[in-house]
Design an enzyme around this catalytic site. Structure first.
Site, PDB file in Angstrom:
ATOM      1  N   ARG A   1       0.848  -1.217   0.000  1.00  0.00           N
ATOM      2  CA  ARG A   1       0.000   0.000   0.000  1.00  0.00           C
ATOM      3  C   ARG A   1       0.876   1.258   0.000  1.00  0.00           C
ATOM      4  NH1 ARG A   1      -2.563  -4.028  -0.435  1.00  0.00           N
ATOM      5  NH2 ARG A   1      -4.379  -4.676   0.813  1.00  0.00           N
TER       6      ARG A   1
ATOM      7  N   GLU B   1      -4.839   4.956   6.634  1.00  0.00           N
ATOM      8  CA  GLU B   1      -4.475   4.685   5.237  1.00  0.00           C
ATOM      9  C   GLU B   1      -4.864   5.845   4.309  1.00  0.00           C
ATOM     10  OE1 GLU B   1      -5.134   0.717   3.132  1.00  0.00           O
ATOM     11  OE2 GLU B   1      -6.386   2.066   1.956  1.00  0.00           O
TER      12      GLU B   1
ATOM     13  N   SER C   1     -10.671   0.748   4.060  1.00  0.00           N
ATOM     14  CA  SER C   1      -9.920   0.482   5.292  1.00  0.00           C
ATOM     15  C   SER C   1      -9.378   1.798   5.824  1.00  0.00           C
ATOM     16  CB  SER C   1      -8.739  -0.447   5.013  1.00  0.00           C
ATOM     17  OG  SER C   1      -9.193  -1.632   4.431  1.00  0.00           O
TER      18      SER C   1
HETATM   19  P1  FAD Z   1      -8.685   9.619  -4.512  1.00  0.00           P
HETATM   20  O1  FAD Z   1      -9.330   9.299  -3.215  1.00  0.00           O
HETATM   21  O2  FAD Z   1      -9.347  10.618  -5.396  1.00  0.00           O
HETATM   22  O3  FAD Z   1      -7.187  10.012  -4.274  1.00  0.00           O
HETATM   23  C1  FAD Z   1      -6.363   9.232  -3.435  1.00  0.00           C
HETATM   24  C2  FAD Z   1      -4.985   9.918  -3.360  1.00  0.00           C
HETATM   25  O4  FAD Z   1      -4.371   9.908  -4.642  1.00  0.00           O
HETATM   26  C3  FAD Z   1      -5.077  11.393  -2.965  1.00  0.00           C
HETATM   27  O5  FAD Z   1      -3.909  11.742  -2.270  1.00  0.00           O
HETATM   28  C4  FAD Z   1      -5.124  12.114  -4.315  1.00  0.00           C
HETATM   29  O6  FAD Z   1      -4.656  13.434  -4.222  1.00  0.00           O
HETATM   30  C5  FAD Z   1      -4.187  11.240  -5.141  1.00  0.00           C
HETATM   31  N1  FAD Z   1      -4.517  11.198  -6.563  1.00  0.00           N
HETATM   32  C6  FAD Z   1      -5.699  10.827  -7.120  1.00  0.00           C
HETATM   33  N2  FAD Z   1      -5.590  10.821  -8.469  1.00  0.00           N
HETATM   34  C7  FAD Z   1      -4.323  11.204  -8.763  1.00  0.00           C
HETATM   35  C8  FAD Z   1      -3.603  11.384  -9.975  1.00  0.00           C
HETATM   36  N3  FAD Z   1      -4.154  11.150 -11.172  1.00  0.00           N
HETATM   37  N4  FAD Z   1      -2.312  11.809  -9.902  1.00  0.00           N
HETATM   38  C9  FAD Z   1      -1.728  12.051  -8.689  1.00  0.00           C
HETATM   39  N5  FAD Z   1      -2.358  11.874  -7.519  1.00  0.00           N
HETATM   40  C10 FAD Z   1      -3.640  11.447  -7.555  1.00  0.00           C
HETATM   41  N6  FAD Z   1      -7.753   0.269  -1.701  1.00  0.00           N
HETATM   42  C11 FAD Z   1      -7.004  -0.844  -1.921  1.00  0.00           C
HETATM   43  O7  FAD Z   1      -5.786  -0.752  -2.125  1.00  0.00           O
HETATM   44  N7  FAD Z   1      -7.566  -2.080  -1.892  1.00  0.00           N
HETATM   45  C12 FAD Z   1      -8.881  -2.268  -1.679  1.00  0.00           C
HETATM   46  O8  FAD Z   1      -9.354  -3.400  -1.686  1.00  0.00           O
HETATM   47  C13 FAD Z   1      -9.690  -1.117  -1.446  1.00  0.00           C
HETATM   48  N8  FAD Z   1     -11.015  -1.250  -1.179  1.00  0.00           N
HETATM   49  C14 FAD Z   1     -11.765  -0.152  -0.923  1.00  0.00           C
HETATM   50  C15 FAD Z   1     -13.122  -0.327  -0.643  1.00  0.00           C
HETATM   51  C16 FAD Z   1     -13.920   0.783  -0.393  1.00  0.00           C
HETATM   52  C17 FAD Z   1     -15.388   0.562  -0.092  1.00  0.00           C
HETATM   53  C18 FAD Z   1     -13.375   2.082  -0.455  1.00  0.00           C
HETATM   54  C19 FAD Z   1     -14.244   3.286  -0.247  1.00  0.00           C
HETATM   55  C20 FAD Z   1     -12.028   2.268  -0.717  1.00  0.00           C
HETATM   56  C21 FAD Z   1     -11.201   1.148  -0.951  1.00  0.00           C
HETATM   57  N9  FAD Z   1      -9.830   1.275  -1.221  1.00  0.00           N
HETATM   58  C22 FAD Z   1      -9.071   0.167  -1.469  1.00  0.00           C
HETATM   59  C23 FAD Z   1      -9.204   2.595  -1.250  1.00  0.00           C
HETATM   60  C24 FAD Z   1      -9.352   3.310  -2.624  1.00  0.00           C
HETATM   61  O9  FAD Z   1     -10.376   2.768  -3.362  1.00  0.00           O
HETATM   62  C25 FAD Z   1      -8.058   3.231  -3.437  1.00  0.00           C
HETATM   63  O10 FAD Z   1      -6.987   3.822  -2.735  1.00  0.00           O
HETATM   64  C26 FAD Z   1      -8.199   3.933  -4.791  1.00  0.00           C
HETATM   65  O11 FAD Z   1      -7.031   3.739  -5.567  1.00  0.00           O
HETATM   66  C27 FAD Z   1      -8.459   5.434  -4.649  1.00  0.00           C
HETATM   67  O12 FAD Z   1      -8.816   5.926  -5.927  1.00  0.00           O
HETATM   68  P2  FAD Z   1      -9.524   7.337  -6.078  1.00  0.00           P
HETATM   69  O13 FAD Z   1      -9.545   7.649  -7.542  1.00  0.00           O
HETATM   70  O14 FAD Z   1     -10.816   7.348  -5.385  1.00  0.00           O
HETATM   71  O15 FAD Z   1      -8.465   8.267  -5.357  1.00  0.00           O
HETATM   72  P1  NAP Z   2     -10.083 -10.434   5.032  1.00  0.00           P
HETATM   73  O1  NAP Z   2     -10.153 -11.328   3.844  1.00  0.00           O
HETATM   74  O2  NAP Z   2     -11.123 -10.581   6.093  1.00  0.00           O
HETATM   75  O3  NAP Z   2      -8.659 -10.565   5.681  1.00  0.00           O
HETATM   76  C1  NAP Z   2      -8.370  -9.868   6.885  1.00  0.00           C
HETATM   77  C2  NAP Z   2      -6.949  -9.429   6.837  1.00  0.00           C
HETATM   78  O4  NAP Z   2      -6.107 -10.546   6.822  1.00  0.00           O
HETATM   79  C3  NAP Z   2      -6.668  -8.620   5.611  1.00  0.00           C
HETATM   80  O5  NAP Z   2      -6.253  -7.385   6.062  1.00  0.00           O
HETATM   81  C4  NAP Z   2      -5.587  -9.367   4.850  1.00  0.00           C
HETATM   82  O6  NAP Z   2      -4.453  -8.566   4.561  1.00  0.00           O
HETATM   83  C5  NAP Z   2      -5.147 -10.459   5.787  1.00  0.00           C
HETATM   84  N1  NAP Z   2      -5.091 -11.772   5.088  1.00  0.00           N
HETATM   85  C6  NAP Z   2      -6.105 -12.652   4.941  1.00  0.00           C
HETATM   86  N2  NAP Z   2      -5.663 -13.767   4.318  1.00  0.00           N
HETATM   87  C7  NAP Z   2      -4.354 -13.575   4.064  1.00  0.00           C
HETATM   88  C8  NAP Z   2      -3.356 -14.352   3.432  1.00  0.00           C
HETATM   89  N3  NAP Z   2      -3.617 -15.568   2.938  1.00  0.00           N
HETATM   90  N4  NAP Z   2      -2.111 -13.836   3.330  1.00  0.00           N
HETATM   91  C9  NAP Z   2      -1.830 -12.614   3.803  1.00  0.00           C
HETATM   92  N5  NAP Z   2      -2.746 -11.817   4.410  1.00  0.00           N
HETATM   93  C10 NAP Z   2      -3.992 -12.291   4.542  1.00  0.00           C
HETATM   94  O7  NAP Z   2     -10.068  -8.899   4.568  1.00  0.00           O
HETATM   95  P2  NAP Z   2     -11.242  -7.961   4.061  1.00  0.00           P
HETATM   96  O8  NAP Z   2     -11.335  -6.802   4.941  1.00  0.00           O
HETATM   97  O9  NAP Z   2     -12.470  -8.742   3.740  1.00  0.00           O
HETATM   98  O10 NAP Z   2     -10.621  -7.427   2.689  1.00  0.00           O
HETATM   99  C11 NAP Z   2     -10.401  -8.322   1.630  1.00  0.00           C
HETATM  100  C12 NAP Z   2      -9.268  -7.796   0.771  1.00  0.00           C
HETATM  101  O11 NAP Z   2      -9.651  -6.525   0.232  1.00  0.00           O
HETATM  102  C13 NAP Z   2      -7.977  -7.554   1.557  1.00  0.00           C
HETATM  103  O12 NAP Z   2      -6.891  -7.903   0.745  1.00  0.00           O
HETATM  104  C14 NAP Z   2      -7.996  -6.074   1.840  1.00  0.00           C
HETATM  105  O13 NAP Z   2      -6.696  -5.503   1.891  1.00  0.00           O
HETATM  106  C15 NAP Z   2      -8.761  -5.521   0.641  1.00  0.00           C
HETATM  107  N6  NAP Z   2      -9.496  -4.317   1.043  1.00  0.00           N
HETATM  108  C16 NAP Z   2      -8.802  -3.159   1.141  1.00  0.00           C
HETATM  109  C17 NAP Z   2      -9.442  -1.987   1.494  1.00  0.00           C
HETATM  110  C18 NAP Z   2      -8.700  -0.689   1.534  1.00  0.00           C
HETATM  111  O14 NAP Z   2      -9.323   0.352   1.631  1.00  0.00           O
HETATM  112  N7  NAP Z   2      -7.396  -0.695   1.482  1.00  0.00           N
HETATM  113  C19 NAP Z   2     -10.804  -2.002   1.772  1.00  0.00           C
HETATM  114  C20 NAP Z   2     -11.475  -3.206   1.693  1.00  0.00           C
HETATM  115  C21 NAP Z   2     -10.823  -4.367   1.324  1.00  0.00           C
HETATM  116  P3  NAP Z   2      -4.359  -7.537   3.326  1.00  0.00           P
HETATM  117  O15 NAP Z   2      -5.237  -6.392   3.690  1.00  0.00           O
HETATM  118  O16 NAP Z   2      -2.902  -7.203   3.322  1.00  0.00           O
HETATM  119  O17 NAP Z   2      -4.783  -8.245   2.094  1.00  0.00           O
END
Ligand code: FAD
Ligand code: NAP
Length: 338
Positions: free
Chosen positions: A162, A333, A238
């Site tokens: 991340r 995050e 998250s």
């Molecule tokens: P924004 O929120 O608009 O921007 C995020 C950051 O990037 C800000 O700092 C912004 O200034 C910058 N930015 C945006 N666009 C640009 C650009 N073109 N150039 C330079 N900087 C830029 N993330 C995960 O990694 N894994 C997940 O599974 C995941 N699940 C999510 C589930 C939900 C329900 C939600 C709400 C979020 C989740 N996220 C997850 C977080 C998010 O979706 C990601 O980080 C996504 O990449 C953000 O995209 P955005 O276009 O909405 O970015």
């Molecule tokens: P989950 O499957 O309930 O798992 C809980 C946590 O355990 C996660 O954080 C995941 O890490 C870790 N995990 C589970 N199995 C694993 C494995 N085999 N090896 C290493 N790590 C493991 O998680 P969840 O909340 O439902 O989300 C599912 C996936 O979507 C995750 O990968 C999560 O990162 C992603 N997600 C991200 C966001 C965001 O905003 N960043 C939001 C929603 C979901 P990791 O998080 O490192 O994968």
């Protein structure tokens, strides 16, 4: 094209009401450059905006909120796979579904992640054991100071968990305009996460016969069952990163809490932040219109459409409680603005 005193509530999935001194949606490189010239002339800070799903607005933004809306999506079939060129303003999930429909594997574990292409490299988006970096080839960005185009290879992006150079040394210096991905022609499903394993067991689907479309469909079903849809319940995904601790701290925690959810990460251990918050008793908590999602404690929600300070106050309370109960530091995050 540049507007003043604009409400950013429609531009962030937390639905926080905050105003931008100026706002512009740029749909071409020339429009981006024009907006940059405007900001530079007035020495305004810039808030790059994609889908607004990973930001928390803690107050009004005193500069230019610049929405990157450039469109364009191309698939180039190669001898050994497919190359995808996507402009910053394309929706991430739609790109995943388009590639799955065309039968290409590699992105399916990243289905249903909100937001746009341009933001995907910022935190090297990841889910279910797959990260953007696994298929990333290069990106093009506009240097904010000069308006010049610069390319970054995967190595130059310095992707981590991340994390990327755009959260470190290159923070606030570039606007990503295009991302190029390369999907391999030899695809293998990556379904090691327990939630996916359980899903395929329940559906009676053999793991060695899965298609990218089946994996995407599983990811979508699982996510829909536990994560709040931001359109219905405002959230930014998250709220905290999963903390990574050394082996000593892990052992101490595991002894005190044998049911601790943790995963080996090199010579360190990644703790499931959601489990820590849940164990500390916060799951389903509600106060002043903000709260903690009842099916995944890692997600803070804002059903009352409250201001950023309510969200930040709750996040602080949770982090200090987890620190007290487990001795573990939680870091947010999403990026906070201003
Ligand atoms: P924004 O929120 O608009 O921007 C995020 C950051 O990037 C800000 O700092 C912004 O200034 C910058 N930015 C945006 N666009 C640009 C650009 N073109 N150039 C330079 N900087 C830029 N993330 C995960 O990694 N894994 C997940 O599974 C995941 N699940 C999510 C589930 C939900 C329900 C939600 C709400 C979020 C989740 N996220 C997850 C977080 C998010 O979706 C990601 O980080 C996504 O990449 C953000 O995209 P955005 O276009 O909405 O970015
Ligand atoms: P989950 O499957 O309930 O798992 C809980 C946590 O355990 C996660 O954080 C995941 O890490 C870790 N995990 C589970 N199995 C694993 C494995 N085999 N090896 C290493 N790590 C493991 O998680 P969840 O909340 O439902 O989300 C599912 C996936 O979507 C995750 O990968 C999560 O990162 C992603 N997600 C991200 C966001 C965001 O905003 N960043 C939001 C929603 C979901 P990791 O998080 O490192 O994968």
């Amino acid at each position: 094209m540049i507007q003043s005193d604009i409400d950013l509530q429609p531009y962030n999935t937390m639905t926080i009401a905050a105003r931008a001194r100026h706002f512009c949606s740029a749909n071409s490189l020339e429009e981006v450059r024009e907006a940059l010239r405007f900001a530079q002339a007035q020495q305004l800070p810039i808030l790059p905006l994609g889908g607004g799903s990973n930001i928390v607005l803690t107050g009004d933004f005193p500069g230019l909120a610049l929405h990157l809306g450039m469109r364009g999506l191309e698939f180039e079939v190669l001898d050994d796979g497919v190359r995808i060129r996507a402009a910053a303003g394309e929706n991430w999930h739609q790109l995943v579904m388009r590639s799955v429909e065309l039968g290409y594997g590699g992105l399916e574990n990243l289905a249903l992640i909100p937001g746009n292409i341009g933001a995907a490299p910022i935190q090297n988006i990841g889910a279910y054991g797959v990260e953007l970096k696994d298929t990333f080839e290069q990106l093009t960005a506009i240097e904010i100071a000069s308006g010049e185009l610069v390319t970054f290879s995967a190595e130059e992006c310095n992707f981590g968990y991340r994390d990327s150079i755009f959260k470190g040394p290159a923070k606030d210096q570039y606007l990503i305009s295009e991302v190029v991905l390369k999907l391999s022609g030899t695809w293998q499903p990556r379904v090691s996460y327990p939630a996916l394993q359980q899903y395929f067991d329940e559906q009676g689907l053999a793991r060695d016969a899965l298609t990218p479309a089946q994996v995407a469909s599983a990811v979508i079903d699982i996510r829909n069952s536990k994560l709040p849809n931001p359109v219905e319940i405002p959230n930014a995904g998250s709220f905290f990163k999963n903390p990574v601790v050394d082996a000593g701290q892990y052992q101490t925690l595991k002894t005190a809490h044998p049911e601790l959810v943790a995963f080996e990460a090199g010579d360190h251990w990644k703790l499931a932040a959601g489990w820590l918050i849940d164990q500390a008793g916060w799951r389903g908590f509600r106060k002043n219109g903000v709260g903690v999602h009842d099916r995944q404690a890692l997600v803070l929600v804002n059903p009352g459409h409250r201001c950023g300070s309510e969200v930040v106050n709750l996040a602080r309370e949770i982090a200090s409680d987890v620190q007290l109960k487990f001795g573990v530091t939680l870091e947010p995050e999403p990026r906070f603005y201003p």
